[in-house]
Design a protein around this motif. Structure first.
Motif, PDB file in Angstrom:
ATOM      1  N   ARG A 185       0.829  -1.215   0.000  1.00 39.65           N
ATOM      2  CA  ARG A 185       0.000   0.000   0.000  1.00 39.65           C
ATOM      3  C   ARG A 185       0.859   1.259   0.000  1.00 39.65           C
ATOM      4  N   TRP A 201     -11.583 -13.068   0.152  1.00 40.71           N
ATOM      5  CA  TRP A 201     -11.853 -11.761   0.721  1.00 40.71           C
ATOM      6  C   TRP A 201     -11.046 -10.755  -0.082  1.00 40.71           C
ATOM      7  N   THR A 257     -10.492  -6.312  -1.253  1.00 34.32           N
ATOM      8  CA  THR A 257     -10.777  -4.903  -0.983  1.00 34.32           C
ATOM      9  C   THR A 257     -11.467  -4.228  -2.156  1.00 34.32           C
ATOM     10  N   GLY A 258     -11.700  -4.952  -3.240  1.00 40.47           N
ATOM     11  CA  GLY A 258     -12.376  -4.417  -4.407  1.00 40.47           C
ATOM     12  C   GLY A 258     -12.454  -5.472  -5.483  1.00 40.47           C
ATOM     13  N   LEU A 311     -16.310  -8.532   0.071  1.00 40.32           N
ATOM     14  CA  LEU A 311     -15.575  -7.272   0.073  1.00 40.32           C
ATOM     15  C   LEU A 311     -15.352  -6.824   1.511  1.00 40.32           C
ATOM     16  N   VAL A 312     -14.091  -6.524   1.841  1.00 35.47           N
ATOM     17  CA  VAL A 312     -13.719  -6.152   3.209  1.00 35.47           C
ATOM     18  C   VAL A 312     -12.751  -4.970   3.160  1.00 35.47           C
ATOM     19  N   ASP A 313     -12.478  -4.382   4.329  1.00 37.35           N
ATOM     20  CA  ASP A 313     -11.472  -3.320   4.376  1.00 37.35           C
ATOM     21  C   ASP A 313     -10.094  -3.937   4.593  1.00 37.35           C
ATOM     22  N   HIS A 314      -9.070  -3.095   4.576  1.00 36.34           N
ATOM     23  CA  HIS A 314      -7.707  -3.614   4.675  1.00 36.34           C
ATOM     24  C   HIS A 314      -7.439  -4.291   6.010  1.00 36.34           C
ATOM     25  N   GLY A 315      -8.074  -3.788   7.068  1.00 36.08           N
ATOM     26  CA  GLY A 315      -7.873  -4.400   8.373  1.00 36.08           C
ATOM     27  C   GLY A 315      -8.401  -5.816   8.435  1.00 36.08           C
ATOM     28  N   SER A 339      -6.353  -9.691   8.719  1.00 35.77           N
ATOM     29  CA  SER A 339      -6.557 -10.162  10.087  1.00 35.77           C
ATOM     30  C   SER A 339      -6.256 -11.629  10.307  1.00 35.77           C
TER      31      SER A 339
END
Length: 265
Positions: free
Chosen positions: A101, A119, A121-122, A135-139, A143
Motif C-alpha cells: 500500500r 476476501w 478490498t475491491g 468485500l472487506v477493508d484492509h484491516g 486479520s
C-alpha cells in the motif's frame, strides 16, 4: 529426453496457459493424454496458482479422482480423493499489505480463504465466481493468515510496477508477478511450486531424473528448474522459454499432449 529413460513417473502440469486457455475447457486431446499417463501408473500433479476451489473443476475435466494437486503456487497441497487440503502453508499478510500500500495506494488486494472463497478490498479482472467473494477493508483482509495474497494495481502498468517493486521488502514473504498486467501474488517465504513438488517427490520416493514439468508462466520458474526435464509452452514469455529444456506447441495447439503422447498413447 534420454534423462527420462522409459518415461516420467511424476508429471507436474500448470493449468492456465498450459493445460487450458483461461476461460475454456481442457481440450479432449490433452485430457486423453493425461488420462493415459494416469492409467500407466504415473503421478500426474496439477500444479497451479489457482485456489483449491478453482482447481477442482479442472481435476474433474481431467478425470483425476485420486492423487495429489498443488494449488496456490504450492501453498495448498490437496488430497484429490478426499477433496481436501492435507497441508496449507500460510503467512501473515499484514506486513505485505502495508508495504504494498505504501508503494501502490490504489492497489486492490485479495486473500484466499481455503475451501471457502476470497476476501478482497475491491473487484479486479479475471476473478472466478466460485465460492464466497466478500468485500472487506484492509484491516479485515489482513486479520488472518492466508496461503495467498493477490495484488492488482488498476492505475499502473506491469513495467512500472516492476520498477517500483525493486525496493520492496516483505519479511517472511516472497512474491511473483504475472505475465499480462500489473498484478502479483505473495506467498510465505520460500513456498513455490518447485518447493512443494520436491517435498511431494521425496515423499513418493520418485527419482528426480524421472520428473517432468510443463508450464508457461513466471510462477512456473521454480517448477521448471526443479524438474528432471522441463518443458515450456510456446506461449510462455522469453525468460521462461529460455529456462526450459524444451519448448512445445502453444496451449491452443495442445502442446501438453504433444509431449505426453511420446509415452502415453
Amino acid at each position: 529426453m534420454a534423462v527420462l529413460g522409459g518415461g516420467p513417473r511424476l508429471i507436474a502440469l500448470d493449468v492456465d496457459g498450459t493445460l487450458l486457455q483461461t476461460g475454456y475447457p481442457v481440450s479432449e486431446r490433452v485430457a486423453d493424454a493425461v488420462r493415459a499417463a494416469v492409467a500407466a501408473g504415473v503421478h500426474v500433479v496439477v500444479t497451479t496458482g489457482r485456489t483449491l476451489l478453482t482447481t477442482r473443476p479442472v481435476l474433474i475435466e481431467l478425470g483425476l479422482v485420486e492423487g495429489h494437486a498443488l494449488c496456490s503456487n504450492g501453498a495448498v497441497h490437496v488430497d484429490i480423493a478426499k477433496g481436501e487440503p492435507v497441508a496449507v502453508h500460510a503467512f501473515d499478510p499484514a506486513p505485505a499489505v502495508k508495504a504494498l500500500r505504501n508503494l501502490f495506494p490504489e492497489m486492490i488486494f485479495a486473500v484466499e480463504k481455503v475451501g471457502i472463497g476470497t476476501w478482497a478490498t475491491g473487484a479486479s479482472p479475471g476473478e472466478f465466481s466460485i465460492g464466497e467473494y466478500l468485500l472487506v477493508d484492509h484491516g479485515a483482509l489482513s486479520s488472518e493468515p492466508t496461503p495467498r495474497l493477490n495484488g492488482w494495481w488498476p492505475a499502473g502498468t506491469l513495467d512500472e510496477m516492476l520498477r517500483l517493486l525493486r525496493c520492496l521488502r516483505m519479511p517472511g514473504a516472497s512474491w511473483v508477478h504475472g505475465e499480462f498486467g500489473p498484478w502479483l501474488t505473495v506467498s510465505r517465504q520460500g513456498v513455490t511450486k518447485g518447493w512443494a513438488l520436491e517435498r511431494l517427490r521425496a515423499a513418493l520416493g520418485i527419482p528426480h531424473a524421472a520428473t517432468l514439468a510443463i508450464g508457461d508462466g513466471y510462477n512456473d520458474r521454480e517448477m521448471l528448474r526443479w524438474a528432471g526435464y522441463s518443458v515450456a509452452m510456446a506461449n510462455a514469455p522469453g525468460p521462461i522459454l529460455r529456462l526450459a529444456d524444451e519448448v512445445t506447441g502453444d496451449v491452443a495447439a495442445d502442446g501438453v499432449a504433444t509431449v505426453l503422447e511420446r509415452w502415453f498413447a
